[in-house]
Every structure is written in C-alpha cells, then in structure tokens.
Design an enzyme around this catalytic site. Structure first.
Site, PDB file in Angstrom:
ATOM      1  N   TYR A   1      50.110  38.781  23.585  1.00  0.00           N
ATOM      2  CA  TYR A   1      49.632  37.447  23.333  1.00  0.00           C
ATOM      3  C   TYR A   1      50.944  37.074  22.411  1.00  0.00           C
ATOM      4  CZ  TYR A   1      45.027  37.497  24.930  1.00  0.00           C
ATOM      5  OH  TYR A   1      44.070  37.940  26.117  1.00  0.00           O
TER       6      TYR A   1
ATOM      7  N   ASN B   1      43.069  28.415  30.697  1.00  0.00           N
ATOM      8  CA  ASN B   1      43.822  28.483  32.154  1.00  0.00           C
ATOM      9  C   ASN B   1      42.843  27.905  33.250  1.00  0.00           C
ATOM     10  OD1 ASN B   1      45.232  29.187  34.533  1.00  0.00           O
ATOM     11  ND2 ASN B   1      45.120  31.304  33.853  1.00  0.00           N
TER      12      ASN B   1
ATOM     13  N   CYS C   1      46.813  34.908  33.620  1.00  0.00           N
ATOM     14  CA  CYS C   1      46.325  34.922  32.352  1.00  0.00           C
ATOM     15  C   CYS C   1      45.871  36.762  32.234  1.00  0.00           C
ATOM     16  CB  CYS C   1      45.531  34.117  31.944  1.00  0.00           C
ATOM     17  SG  CYS C   1      43.825  33.913  32.721  1.00  0.00           S
ATOM     18  N   HIS C   2      45.319  37.314  33.232  1.00  0.00           N
ATOM     19  CA  HIS C   2      44.928  38.542  33.177  1.00  0.00           C
ATOM     20  C   HIS C   2      45.885  39.702  32.818  1.00  0.00           C
ATOM     21  CE1 HIS C   2      46.018  38.327  37.261  1.00  0.00           C
ATOM     22  NE2 HIS C   2      46.206  39.412  37.040  1.00  0.00           N
TER      23      HIS C   2
ATOM     24  N   GLU D   1      46.603  45.760  40.496  1.00  0.00           N
ATOM     25  CA  GLU D   1      48.208  45.243  40.514  1.00  0.00           C
ATOM     26  C   GLU D   1      48.895  46.762  40.113  1.00  0.00           C
ATOM     27  OE1 GLU D   1      49.202  42.125  38.241  1.00  0.00           O
ATOM     28  OE2 GLU D   1      47.997  40.872  39.289  1.00  0.00           O
TER      29      GLU D   1
END
Length: 161
Positions: free
Chosen positions: A92, A115, A123-124, A150
C-alpha cells in the site's frame, strides 16, 4: 448499458459495460437493481472472454476500455494498479508513493476497496507492508486464490520451453 455474469473459480463475477467501456465488476455476480441486461453486448462478450482466459491461465494482461468514476486520488491509485505486473505484489505504501502521496497508505486501502472493476484493475496485488494479506473487498480467500493463481501461472510460464 448492460450486464452479464461470469462463472469463475472464485464464484460468479458480475460485469457492467456500455458500448464504449467496462464500467464495473463485482464479486458474487451482484448487479445494481434495475440495470437492464441489454446493452454493451460486444464489449461484455470481449470482457467475458478475457476473464475466462485469465482464470484459465491463458491471459496475463487485460486489454479492455475502462471507465471508472472516483476522486482524483482514487483515479491515480487505480492507474498505478493497472501497471502492477501479473504475478507480482506491491505494498500500500508503494502504491501511495507512486500515486504522489507517500504518506497515504491507508487512503490507498480505501481506494482499493472502492475499485469498481476488481480483477481487471488488480487491487488484489496490493499487500501489507510485511507482505501479509490484508483487506480485500472480495474477501481474503478470493485475494489469496487470485495471488496463488497468478503465481502458479507466472511460474509455469517462466519454465515453459
């Protein structure tokens, strides 16, 4: 403006689009009441195809026109998020610095929570300063799944010959 839902490994994802841009995505397939289903069909089909390819591990970068409404700071944060590479995480604080206010890590968390197009605007990929999973509008189990997905795909691509 129209909408559709996409079945995914993390539950239904609702998509909202018009003829020019994707305008929203939601976990649980939630769509605002009264929104007509017809409209933006070509773009919705394109977005569904890209989301399906993402979940199948075949797409690592979305290519969709997006329209996002938010404060000036939120728009800056979301722009930064769009540039975070697939399979990587940032903090962040890092996002705050990139958005022009290094002391605004908490405000970044709020912007991530607001978002309107999660997954597509990733945003993850934002984690706590100590790399722990904190906060996610879709819930931490979904965030964990997205990051593990991912990482797995990123690793498979790195070792593909």
């Amino acid at each position: 403006m129209g909408w559709t839902t996409v079945a995914s490994p993390i539950g239904a994802v609702g998509l909202i689009a018009d003829e020019t841009a994707v305008r929203g995505a939601s976990f649980g397939g939630r769509i605002p009441a009264g929104l007509p289903k017809i409209g933006g069909q070509a773009l919705l089909e394109r977005a569904v195809g890209q989301l399906n390819a993402y979940f199948a591990g075949e797409l690592t970068e979305f290519d969709l026109p997006l329209a996002m409404a938010g404060s000036e700071f939120e728009l800056k944060v979301w722009d930064v998020l769009k540039r975070v590479p697939y399979g990587e995480t940032v903090t962040y604080g890092w996002v705050a610095a990139q958005a022009g206010d290094p002391l605004a890590a908490r405000a970044v968390g709020t912007a991530c929570n607001h978002n309107p197009i999660p997954i597509i605007v990733p945003c993850h990929r934002v984690v706590g300063a100590n790399k722990t999973l904190v906060g996610f509008g879709g819930g931490l189990p979904r965030k964990r799944w997205l990051l593990e997905h991912e990482a797995r795909v990123h690793m498979e691509q790195a070792f593909a010959f």
